[in-house]
Design an enzyme around this catalytic site. Structure first.
Site, PDB file in Angstrom:
ATOM      1  N   ASP A 102      37.983  46.581  42.602  1.00 61.53           N
ATOM      2  CA  ASP A 102      39.116  46.794  43.496  1.00 61.53           C
ATOM      3  C   ASP A 102      38.600  46.716  44.932  1.00 61.53           C
ATOM      4  O   ASP A 102      37.463  46.309  45.169  1.00 61.53           O
ATOM      5  CB  ASP A 102      39.802  48.129  43.205  1.00 61.53           C
ATOM      6  N   LYS A 112      41.563  42.924  38.032  1.00 59.05           N
ATOM      7  CA  LYS A 112      41.214  44.334  38.200  1.00 59.05           C
ATOM      8  C   LYS A 112      41.782  45.162  37.054  1.00 59.05           C
ATOM      9  O   LYS A 112      41.059  45.924  36.399  1.00 59.05           O
ATOM     10  CB  LYS A 112      41.745  44.864  39.526  1.00 59.05           C
TER      11      LYS A 112
END
Length: 218
Positions: free
Chosen positions: A144, A126
Site C-alpha cells: 500500500d 493490494k
C-alpha cells in the site's frame, strides 16, 4: 539502506510495533483467519481511517459474515452498515456483487489464487495480496502507500508506483518477510514514519535509513 541491513531493520520493527495498534484488517484476520472477512474489510479500508474500518466491519459482519448471508442483504442495508467509510455506496455494490459471484462461481469460497482474485470488481493487487497473506497464509507482498513510501525512503528500492514496489520487493526482499512486511510498515508508517514530517529524531531505524526525499522531520 543496504540490502544486507533488511534483517536488522525487520528485527527492530517487529519489536517497535508492539507499542502501537495493529491495522484494522489485521485485527479482523486474527479473529478467525476468514478470507471473506479479510476481503471485505480490505475493500472497506480503502481511503478510510482504521477505526472507521474496524467499526464498519463489525456492524456489517454482525448482519452477514459469509457470502451466502451477504447476498440476502440489499445495497441500502449494506450502505447503512458501513457508513461512513469512504465511497460507501460504491463499496456496498462491490461487496454485494463479489458475494454473488462467490456463491455462483466458487460455491461461496474465496479463491486463493492472485489472478483469480484480481478478476473481481474493486479488487486490486493490494487487496488480492492481503487476502492471500492474511486470509490464507500464502506468500504474497501487499504494497500500500505506506510500504511504497517507506521502502523508498529507506533507499531499499527505487520505484515510482506501488505496483513497481511490489515487483521490486519480490526480487530482493527475503521470502520470510513477505507476509509480515505490510503489517510492519503500515503500523510504522501510521505512527512513526509518517508521510509529512516523519519522527526521525526518535526513529529506531535512524541509522539504517537513507531518508530519501525527506526535507522536513521531527
Amino acid at each position: 539502506m543496504r540490502d544486507d541491513q533488511i534483517h536488522q531493520a525487520i528485527t527492530i520493527l517487529t519489536e517497535a510495533v508492539k507499542a502501537w495498534v495493529s491495522p484494522a484488517v489485521t485485527i479482523v484476520a486474527t479473529q478467525g483467519k476468514d478470507p471473506f472477512k479479510v476481503l471485505v474489510s480490505c475493500i472497506l479500508s480503502l481511503r478510510t481511517r482504521d477505526q472507521v474500518t474496524a467499526d464498519a466491519s463489525a456492524r456489517l459482519f454482525a448482519l452477514a459474515d459469509s457470502p451466502e448471508k451477504m447476498i440476502h442483504l440489499d445495497v441500502p442495508r449494506i450502505e447503512a452498515a458501513i457508513y461512513p467509510v469512504g465511497f460507501y455506496r460504491v463499496k456496498a455494490e462491490q461487496i454485494l456483487e463479489i458475494s454473488r459471484s462467490l456463491c455462483e462461481l466458487y460455491r461461496g469460497a474465496v479463491p486463493d489464487e492472485l489472478e483469480t482474485l484480481l478478476k473481481f470488481k474493486g479488487v486490486g493487487r493490494k487487496t488480492a495480496n492481503l487476502v492471500l497473506t492474511l486470509g490464507f497464509g500464502k506468500p504474497g507482498i501487499c504494497v500500500d502507500i505506506h510500504v511504497h513510501r517507506i521502502s523508498n525512503r529507506w533507499g531499499y528500492v527505487k520505484t515510482r508506483t506501488p505496483e513497481q514496489t511490489e515487483f521490486a520487493l519480490r526480487e530482493k526482499l527475503p521470502a520470510e518477510y513477505w507476509i509480515i512486511i505490510n503489517d510492519l510498515l503500515v503500523t510504522f508508517g501510521q505512527n512513526q514514519c509518517t508521510p509529512l514530517s516523519p519522527r526521525c529524531s526518535t526513529c529506531p531505524l535512524y541509522d539504517l535509513c537513507d531518508r530519501v526525499s525527506v526535507t522536513k522531520s521531527r
